[in-house]
Scaffold this motif. Structure first.
Motif, PDB file in Angstrom:
ATOM      1  N   UNK A 477      -8.768 -81.583  21.828  1.00 39.56           N
ATOM      2  CA  UNK A 477      -9.683 -81.549  20.687  1.00 39.56           C
ATOM      3  C   UNK A 477      -9.964 -82.986  20.222  1.00 39.56           C
ATOM      4  N   UNK A 478     -11.238 -83.319  20.043  1.00 39.67           N
ATOM      5  CA  UNK A 478     -11.600 -84.709  19.732  1.00 39.67           C
ATOM      6  C   UNK A 478     -12.513 -84.714  18.506  1.00 39.67           C
ATOM      7  N   UNK A 479     -12.039 -85.328  17.413  1.00 39.14           N
ATOM      8  CA  UNK A 479     -12.917 -85.409  16.232  1.00 39.14           C
ATOM      9  C   UNK A 479     -13.217 -86.853  15.830  1.00 39.14           C
ATOM     10  N   UNK A 480     -12.795 -87.811  16.665  1.00 38.12           N
ATOM     11  CA  UNK A 480     -12.994 -89.205  16.223  1.00 38.12           C
ATOM     12  C   UNK A 480     -14.415 -89.704  16.428  1.00 38.12           C
ATOM     13  N   UNK A 481     -15.266 -88.898  17.092  1.00 38.12           N
ATOM     14  CA  UNK A 481     -16.657 -89.335  17.271  1.00 38.12           C
ATOM     15  C   UNK A 481     -17.612 -88.504  16.408  1.00 38.12           C
ATOM     16  N   UNK A 482     -17.085 -87.976  15.322  1.00 39.76           N
ATOM     17  CA  UNK A 482     -17.898 -87.140  14.427  1.00 39.76           C
ATOM     18  C   UNK A 482     -19.178 -87.875  14.029  1.00 39.76           C
ATOM     19  N   UNK A 483     -20.297 -87.164  14.130  1.00 40.30           N
ATOM     20  CA  UNK A 483     -21.634 -87.633  13.720  1.00 40.30           C
ATOM     21  C   UNK A 483     -22.243 -88.702  14.625  1.00 40.30           C
ATOM     22  N   UNK A 484     -21.571 -89.015  15.738  1.00 42.98           N
ATOM     23  CA  UNK A 484     -22.169 -89.905  16.752  1.00 42.98           C
ATOM     24  C   UNK A 484     -23.172 -89.096  17.579  1.00 42.98           C
ATOM     25  N   UNK A 485     -24.093 -89.784  18.272  1.00 47.16           N
ATOM     26  CA  UNK A 485     -24.933 -89.102  19.252  1.00 47.16           C
ATOM     27  C   UNK A 485     -24.030 -88.523  20.347  1.00 47.16           C
ATOM     28  N   UNK A 486     -24.412 -87.347  20.824  1.00 47.38           N
ATOM     29  CA  UNK A 486     -23.530 -86.618  21.737  1.00 47.38           C
ATOM     30  C   UNK A 486     -23.227 -87.429  22.994  1.00 47.38           C
ATOM     31  N   UNK A 487     -24.282 -87.957  23.643  1.00 52.15           N
ATOM     32  CA  UNK A 487     -24.051 -88.652  24.909  1.00 52.15           C
ATOM     33  C   UNK A 487     -23.167 -89.873  24.705  1.00 52.15           C
ATOM     34  N   UNK A 488     -23.395 -90.578  23.595  1.00 48.62           N
ATOM     35  CA  UNK A 488     -22.571 -91.761  23.330  1.00 48.62           C
ATOM     36  C   UNK A 488     -21.119 -91.332  23.106  1.00 48.62           C
ATOM     37  N   UNK A 489     -20.940 -90.284  22.306  1.00 47.71           N
ATOM     38  CA  UNK A 489     -19.588 -89.795  22.018  1.00 47.71           C
ATOM     39  C   UNK A 489     -18.894 -89.376  23.311  1.00 47.71           C
ATOM     40  N   UNK A 490     -19.637 -88.659  24.174  1.00 47.01           N
ATOM     41  CA  UNK A 490     -19.037 -88.161  25.422  1.00 47.01           C
ATOM     42  C   UNK A 490     -18.634 -89.338  26.318  1.00 47.01           C
ATOM     43  N   UNK A 491     -19.496 -90.338  26.414  1.00 44.36           N
ATOM     44  CA  UNK A 491     -19.173 -91.496  27.262  1.00 44.36           C
ATOM     45  C   UNK A 491     -18.005 -92.293  26.679  1.00 44.36           C
ATOM     46  N   UNK A 492     -17.975 -92.427  25.362  1.00 44.72           N
ATOM     47  CA  UNK A 492     -16.876 -93.173  24.736  1.00 44.72           C
ATOM     48  C   UNK A 492     -15.547 -92.448  24.965  1.00 44.72           C
ATOM     49  N   UNK A 493     -15.589 -91.118  24.791  1.00 38.88           N
ATOM     50  CA  UNK A 493     -14.357 -90.364  25.044  1.00 38.88           C
ATOM     51  C   UNK A 493     -13.941 -90.521  26.509  1.00 38.88           C
ATOM     52  N   UNK A 494     -14.921 -90.454  27.412  1.00 34.60           N
ATOM     53  CA  UNK A 494     -14.625 -90.541  28.848  1.00 34.60           C
ATOM     54  C   UNK A 494     -13.991 -91.898  29.182  1.00 34.60           C
ATOM     55  N   UNK A 495     -14.525 -92.969  28.590  1.00 31.72           N
ATOM     56  CA  UNK A 495     -13.964 -94.311  28.833  1.00 31.72           C
ATOM     57  C   UNK A 495     -12.505 -94.340  28.375  1.00 31.72           C
ATOM     58  N   UNK A 496     -12.271 -93.745  27.215  1.00 36.25           N
ATOM     59  CA  UNK A 496     -10.907 -93.708  26.672  1.00 36.25           C
ATOM     60  C   UNK A 496      -9.994 -92.862  27.574  1.00 36.25           C
ATOM     61  N   UNK A 497     -10.522 -91.743  28.024  1.00 36.75           N
ATOM     62  CA  UNK A 497      -9.750 -90.843  28.893  1.00 36.75           C
ATOM     63  C   UNK A 497      -9.351 -91.562  30.184  1.00 36.75           C
ATOM     64  N   UNK A 498     -10.329 -92.236  30.784  1.00 32.34           N
ATOM     65  CA  UNK A 498     -10.048 -92.959  32.033  1.00 32.34           C
ATOM     66  C   UNK A 498      -9.043 -94.085  31.781  1.00 32.34           C
ATOM     67  N   UNK A 499      -9.160 -94.720  30.619  1.00 33.87           N
ATOM     68  CA  UNK A 499      -8.213 -95.781  30.271  1.00 33.87           C
ATOM     69  C   UNK A 499      -6.795 -95.237  30.190  1.00 33.87           C
ATOM     70  N   UNK A 500      -6.656 -94.046  29.618  1.00 34.10           N
ATOM     71  CA  UNK A 500      -5.322 -93.444  29.493  1.00 34.10           C
ATOM     72  C   UNK A 500      -4.755 -93.068  30.863  1.00 34.10           C
TER      73      UNK A 500
END
Ligand code: CLF
Ligand code: SF4
Length: 526
Positions: A477-500
Motif C-alpha cells: 500500500x502506497x500513500x506517499x504520492x497522494x495527489x501526484x499525477x498518476x504516471x509520475x507517482x507510478x514511476x517514482x514508486x517504481x524507481x524506489x522499488x527498484x532501488x530497494x
C-alpha cells in the motif's frame, strides 16, 4: 476462488500466445489504424492529436469511448429504444441489458423515440459535458431500425452538437449503412467474436435471417459474412468503427488475435476485447452451463498479444443500455421518465459550447502539467533492468491524479510500469470497502483478489486494517504520492522499488493472477 489459484486454471498459458506483431503484417489497407506503422499503437484510444489526421482527431477528441483521455472529461449516454434482437448469443439473456454494451443484471427502462429525445435534451441541459448519444440495446440497434433511426433523426435536427453512436451485432448492418450516413452517425460499434464460423457456432445458437431462423454453422457463417461486409462498407464511407469482442475462455481466446488481424485489415479504428461476464444467476446459456469468464491475466495476455494490430481500447466499462454520465459512473437514476417530466429542460447550445471550451482549456493545462511531471520522474529514474515490468493499481477520482481514499474506490485503474513508462492497461471493479464511515472487512478478500496481480496500490489515504491485509497478500500500500499525477507517482514508486531491490532490502517476486469481478455490485458508492 482464491485468486492465487486462478492462473493454474487458465485455459491460456500466457507464454503460449504469439504476439500479433510477430506475425506477417496482413494489413493491405486500413484506416487510421495502420498509419502509425507496424507495431506502433499510435492512434488508438490512447492516441492524441499528433497521432492521427486532424479530421479523425476531431471525431474522437471528445468521444469518451474512442479516446482514453477524453473519457476523463466527457460523458456519454445511452437510450434504450431497441428491445428486439435478430440473433441469440450464448452469453445473453434478453431479460437483462445487452451483454455487449451493458452490465448484465440491470434492467433498462425502455423508451419510445420521443421519450428518448426528451431524455437526451434533459441530460444535455444538466450535463453539458455529455457529448455522445449511443444506442446500445437492450437488444440490437439495427434490429429495431425504425426506433433507432427515428431517434437519431430527431436528435440530428434538435441537438446538432451531440455525436451519434450505435452498437450492433452486424447482421443487419449492410442494409443500414445509407441510413447511418444520412444522420451523420459517425461512430459504429460491431460486436465480432469470431471470424471462423466453426468458432461462431459455439457462441451463436441461431440467427433470424431472411424471414427464418437459421442455426448452427450456417447461421455463424452468414453472421460472419454480414459483419465483414458491414465493416468494409462503413470504412469506405469514412465512419469510424470500433469492434467489441467478448473473450470466452476455451472458445475464442486465441482466436481473437485472428479477429484483431481481420478487422484491422478492414479498417477498424479500435478493438475492444472485453471479458465474458458469466454467472448462473444471469440465466444465460453460458452461465447455466458453467462457462467461466477470463481471469485478469488471461484478458491482458490476449490484449497484449494483439499489440501491433488494430489499436486496443482498454478503458471500456461494459455499460448498461441506459447508462448516463462519465464511463464508470452511472447517473441514469437522476433521469428517469418521471423525473424528466418535472425538469425544466433548456437545451442551450451556446452554453454547452462555452462549457466544453472550458473543459478543453482545463484538459490542455492538465496534459501539459502531466508531461512536465513525467519528464521529471523519468529524469530521476535510476538504471534499472529494462525488461522489468510490474502492475500497480491506482485509486483515482479523476484529473489524472492519485486522489482517492482506498476505502472509497469502486474501481482501480491498472498501470504497467517499467523504466521508461507507466502505461494504462485496464481497470478493475471492486466492491466499496468503506461503508458509512466504517471499513467493511468482508469486502477486503474480494478487493485483494481483484488486484492480486499488482505489486502496489497507490492511494490518497488508507486505513490500518486494509493496509495490513494488503501487505499480507504481498501488495504494497502506497500513500506517499497522494495527489501526484498518476504516471509520475507510478514511476517514482517504481524507481524506489527498484532501488530497494538493488540494495538487497527486498527481493522481487512475480505476482499471481487476479479475478475480474462478475455480476452486479454488492455495495453502492457512498
Ligand atoms: Fe455507447 Fe458504445 Fe457508443 Fe460508447 S459505450 S454505444 S461506443 S457511446 Fe463505451 Fe460502454 Fe464500453 Fe461501449 S464504455 S460498453 S465501448
Ligand atoms: Fe443479446 Fe446483444 Fe447478442 Fe442480441 S446481440 S443476443 S441483445 S448480446
Amino acid at each position: 476462488m482464491d485468486a492465487s489459484s486462478l492462473a493454474a486454471k487458465a485455459f491460456i498459458s500466457i507464454g503460449q500466445i504469439k504476439p500479433l506483431g510477430a506475425a506477417p503484417d496482413p494489413a493491405a489497407h486500413s484506416g487510421c489504424g495502420t498509419s502509425g506503422g507496424e507495431g506502433k499503437a499510435s492512434c488508438g484510444s490512447s492516441g492524441g492529436p499528433d497521432d492521427m489526421p486532424a479530421e479523425i482527431w476531431e471525431k474522437v477528441k471528445n468521444h469518451p469511448c474512442y479516446s482514453e483521455e477524453a473519457h476523463h472529461h466527457y460523458a456519454r449516454m445511452h437510450v434504450a429504444v431497441a428491445p428486439a434482437c435478430n440473433i441469440q448469443c450464448n452469453y445473453c439473456n434478453r431479460k437483462y441489458d445487452c451483454s455487449n454494451e451493458s452490465r448484465p443484471g440491470v434492467v433498462s427502462q425502455k423508451l419510445t423515440p420521443e421519450q428518448a429525445v426528451k431524455k437526451v435534451l434533459a441530460v444535455a441541459s444538466e450535463i453539458p459535458q455529455m457529448t455522445v448519444l449511443g444506442i446500445a440495446g437492450p437488444g440490437d440497434s439495427l434490429a429495431n431500425p425504425k426506433k433507432t433511426f427515428d431517434t437519431m433523426r430527431m436528435l440530428h435536427e434538435q441537438a446538432p452538437d451531440i455525436k451519434l453512436c450505435l452498437s450492433t451485432n452486424g447482421l443487419a448492418l449492410p442494409d443500414q449503412v445509407d441510413e447511418i450516413c444520412k444522420y451523420n452517425i459517425d461512430h459504429v460499434t460491431i460486436t465480432i467474436n469470431m471470424v471462423d464460423p466453426a468458432v461462431g457456432e459455439k457462441i451463436y445458437p441461431w440467427i433470424f435471417w431472411d424471414h427464418k431462423r437459421i442455426t448452427g454453422y450456417e447461421a455463424a457463417k452468414i453472421l460472419h459474412e454480414r459483419q465483414m461486409l458491414g465493416l468494409e462498407m462503413l470504412t469506405a464511407r469514412g465512419v469510424l468503427t470500433k469492434i467489441n469482442s467478448v473473450l470466452i475462455p476455451g472458445i475464442n481466446d486465441e482466436h481473437l488475435i485472428e479477429v484483431n488481424r481481420e478487422v484491422k485489415k478492414r479498417g477498424a479504428f479500435l478493438h475492444n476485447i472485453m471479458p465474458l461476464i458469466s454467472e448462473a444467476e444471469h440465466g444465460t446459456y453460458f452461465g447455466l452451463n458453467g462457462q467461466r469468464g477470463p481471469t485478469a491475466q488471461e484478458l491482458k495476455a490476449v490484449q497484449d498479444a494483439c499489440a501491433g494490430g488494430a489499436n486496443l481500447m482498454r478503458h471500456c466499462r461494459q455499460c448498461r443500455a441506459d447508462a448516463v454520465g462519465l464511463l464508470g459512473e452511472d447517473r441514469s437514476e437522476e433521469f428517469t421518465l418521471d423525473k424528466i417530466e418535472e425538469m425544466e429542460v433548456v437545451y442551450d447550445l451556446d452554453r454547452r459550447r462555452a462549457y466544453q471550451d472550458q473543459v478543453e482549456v482545463e484538459r490542455q493545462a492538465q496534459h501539459a502539467a502531466k508531461v512536465d511531471a513525467l519528464q521529471e520522474a523519468k529524469a530521476a529514474m535510476p538504471e534499472v533492468d529494462p525488461d522489468m515490468k510490474v502492475l500497480v493499481a491506482v485509486a483515482t477520482e479523476g484529473h489524472g491524479r492519485v486522489n482517492l481514499h482506498f476505502g472509497h474506490a469502486t474501481e482501480f485503474q491498472i498501470f504497467e510500469v517499467s523504466a521508461g513508462e507507466a502505461l494504462f492497461v485496464g481497470h478493475r471493479r471492486v466492491d466499496l470497502y468503506c461503508q458509512g464511515g466504517f471499513g467493511e472487512d468482508e469486502q477486503l478478500p474480494s478487493i485483494v483478489k481483484a488486484i492480486n496481480d499488482c505489486h502496489a496500490v497507490l492511494v490518497a489515504k488508507i486505513g490500518a486494517c486494509p493496509r495490513d491485509e494488503l501487505k499480507a497478500a504481498g501488495i504494497e500500500p502506497v500513500d506517499q504520492y497522494a495527489h501526484e499525477f498518476i504516471e509520475k507517482a507510478a514511476l517514482s514508486w517504481f524507481a524506489d522499488y527498484c532501488g530497494r531491490i538493488a540494495s538487497g532490502q527486498i527481493v522481487h517476486q512475480p505476482r499471481g493472477d487476479a479475478a475480474i469481478r462478475q455480476g452486479a455490485y454488492t455495495s453502492e458508492a457512498a
